[in-house]
Design an enzyme around this catalytic site. Structure first.
Site, short mmCIF file in Angstrom:
data_model
loop_
_atom_site.label_atom_id
_atom_site.label_comp_id
_atom_site.label_asym_id
_atom_site.label_seq_id
_atom_site.Cartn_x
_atom_site.Cartn_y
_atom_site.Cartn_z
N TYR A 85 40.63 35.08 40.21
CA TYR A 85 40.34 36.43 39.70
C TYR A 85 41.64 37.18 39.46
O TYR A 85 42.70 36.84 40.02
CB TYR A 85 39.45 37.21 40.66
N CYS A 86 41.57 38.19 38.60
CA CYS A 86 42.70 39.08 38.34
C CYS A 86 42.13 40.43 37.93
O CYS A 86 40.93 40.67 38.07
CB CYS A 86 43.63 38.51 37.28
N THR A 87 42.94 41.32 37.42
CA THR A 87 42.51 42.70 37.14
C THR A 87 41.46 42.78 36.05
O THR A 87 40.40 43.39 36.23
CB THR A 87 43.72 43.57 36.76
N GLY A 136 40.90 39.84 33.74
CA GLY A 136 40.46 38.52 33.30
C GLY A 136 41.48 37.71 32.55
O GLY A 136 41.40 36.48 32.51
N ILE A 147 38.37 42.31 38.06
CA ILE A 147 38.00 43.31 39.06
C ILE A 147 37.36 44.52 38.38
O ILE A 147 36.41 45.11 38.90
CB ILE A 147 39.24 43.75 39.86
#
Length: 565
Positions: free
Chosen positions: A261-263, A265, A300
């Protein structure tokens, strides 16, 4: 390019952020055609703006629901195959032109592989810009792009200008050109509800693909019986390929499902594609028995939309716009209403007080990441009552015993050289580069061979003036030589290497004369291609007539290019 799983309509939606309450209920997602649905509430981004925004929401103009406020747009889009040079430059011009037309500001990373943008503007201006972008190109590149909007932010969060940066990668992993793993083979994109459920499964790891300073103030905390959280402890994204190649990393992934996951995508796209490529092409990774690679669709930001109370999230989400960081919307609302105490994940680097706000421009004096300094310590430094010395470093430098810039440079260089060595060894063994290009099509360093096709299709650019002189820059100043440059760009007859007048050291730039205007047009069409692990910049540079061109002694085959090392 598959940016996400297809929706039931022809276009993926524009997703309104969780920080806006819609007339038709929280959590609504509007289609790409539903740009103008009004909203009933405003967003409070900082305590300072709370009263002003609440008043704006109460007096909302139904014809202009964002009047006097700011809309934030986040999106990315990979394109595959990558644009040729002509389409790339046309795309950059197009996004800048429609940006000026609609009064858009912010940052755009524009590469041959696509766009990555953080933009601000008016409620209607942002939506009009999205509409116009849908129309670009003859491959429907942006027809399925997922635009994420945050409406009703304070005017203070508007970026002052629009900047479009020409880059090799929309996220800098050091995986441009022939090194780029196929973006069509990423991890499985899971919507927030499915990803949330996966976090509760056994034999699962969840990799935070963000930088450590982001994870330091907020991260996913899976159930105790579920996934194991992994922070790669990166200072920048270029460290991810090196981290993924470490034996200890591979051991953690053995016989596991891998979640990323990241901020928003975008960082997961390349990261998950790299892991899947390694599974397909490297025996030791294939033998790990990895049970699947998954990524959080929309990052996120979208998870907060579906889990406004935070779900499995703890702390703040670090963002690269003027919000700086934010909690899940329901949590943030309770904190502002003083219904819940604010929780901190991080600590002040100076006094160790619980803290999670990156403010000011101070950075770690050794590695350069943002410093987490509390208000009291920051003010004491400004007032000269208690200065922040070089001993006040980020928690990662403290943990690793890094006390100087030289140490961090040596560490990065050592790890990168070892990774490069393994990569070249793997390429020779497998007969392919990271992107799947055959090794016989390149030299050991990834140089283009004149008899083969590059991973980027080369199309000559218009050359109506018949210019034959080109300017090249960003070449490797240690390894570039005449033979390598000629192999990369056929048609060169003369080379003028640019060197430091005092030391004679090669500066990484050169003027070249091409045999014909057609060769020159093809040469400029190669702008951005990779040689010796660097993307070379190429442009027309018409001789001005004041100096002798080409200079004596510059003809290929008759000069020695010696560079000080």
């Amino acid at each position: 390019s598959r940016n996400d799983e297809p929706s039931s309509s022809n276009e993926l939606p524009i997703i309104d952020s969780p920080y806006v309450a819609e007339l038709d209920g929280p959590g609504a997602i509007h289609s790409a055609l539903d740009f103008d649905k009004t909203r009933s509430d405003s967003v409070v981004s900082t305590d300072k703006d709370a009263n002003a925004n609440a008043s704006a929401g109460a007096n909302m103009d139904p014809d202009d629901p964002g009047k006097g406020l700011t809309t934030l747009l986040l999106f990315y889009q990979y394109v595959e195959p990558p644009w040729d040079a002509q389409t790339y430059h046309a795309a950059k011009t197009f996004v800048e032109t429609i940006g000026e037309k609609h009064g858009i500001t912010g940052r755009m990373r524009v590469a041959r592989e696509g766009l990555n943008c953080t933009l601000t503007g008016t409620y209607h201006g942002i939506r009009a810009w999205c509409r116009d972008l849908r129309t670009f190109g003859d491959r429907d590149e942006f027809k399925k792009t997922e635009f994420k909007l945050t409406d009703h932010l304070p005017r203070g969060q508007l970026f002052p200008k629009l900047h479009a940066f020409e880059v090799t990668e929309i996220v800098n992993y050091g995986l441009g050109g022939t090194r780029a793993p196929p973006i069509g083979k990423t991890g499985v994109h899971l919507e927030p509800e499915d990803y949330h459920a996966k976090m509760g499964e056994k034999d699962t790891v969840i990799i935070d693909v963000r930088n450590h300073y982001e994870a330091n103030i907020g991260k996913f905390v899976p159930p105790k019986t579920g996934a194991e959280y992994i922070d790669p402890n990166m200072r920048k994204s270029t460290e991810f390929p090196v981290w993924l190649d470490k034996p200890e990393t591979k051991e953690m992934l053995k016989n596991k499902q891998v979640l990323m996951y990241c901020t928003g995508g975008v960082r997961c796209e390349r990261a998950s594609a790299l892991l899947r490529h390694k599974i397909d092409t490297e025996d030791d990774v294939k033998g790990l028995g990895i049970k699947g690679v998954y990524q959080l669709q929309g990052g996120i930001d979208k998870y907060f939309k579906h889990f406004p109370d935070g779900g499995n999230w703890a702390g703040k989400n670090y963002v690269f716009d003027k919000r700086f960081a934010h909690a899940p919307p329901a949590v943030e609302g309770k904190e502002r209403a003083r219904e819940a105490a604010e929780e901190f994940m991080g600590n002040c680097e100076a006094c160790n007080k619980p803290w999670d706000k990156y403010r000011g421009k101070r950075r770690c004096p050794t590695c350069g990441v943002p410093s987490l300094i509390c208000y009291e310590c920051f003010k004491a430094d400004q007032d000269n009552t208690r200065k922040l010395g070089r001993d006040v470093r980020c928690d990662l430098c403290v943990r690793e015993g890094i006390t100087s810039k030289r140490q961090i440079r040596e560490k990065e260089q050592r790890e990168l050289e070892e990774y490069e060595r393994k990569l070249r060894e793997k390429d020779r063994k497998l007969g392919v580069t990271t992107s799947g290009q055959m090794v016989h099509e390149t030299t050991d360093y990834g140089n283009r061979n004149t008899n083969t096709k590059e991973s980027y299709e080369v199309k000559p650019v218009p050359n109506p003036e018949g210019i034959t002189r080109l300017f090249l820059k960003n070449m490797c100043n240690k390894s570039m030589d005449e033979a390598t440059l000629i192999a990369f760009m056929p048609g060169i007859t003369h080379i003028q290497w640019l060197t430091d007048w005092q030391t004679g050291k090669f500066l990484g730039s050169a003027f070249v004369e091409m045999a014909t205007p057609e060769d020159a047009a093809r040469g400029v069409g190669m702008d951005g291609m990779w040689v010796l692990n660097r993307p070379i910049k190429v442009k027309f540079q018409k001789a001005d007539g004041k100096d002798l061109w080409p200079p004596l002694g510059s003809e290929v085959g008759q000069q020695v290019h010696g560079k000080e090392q």
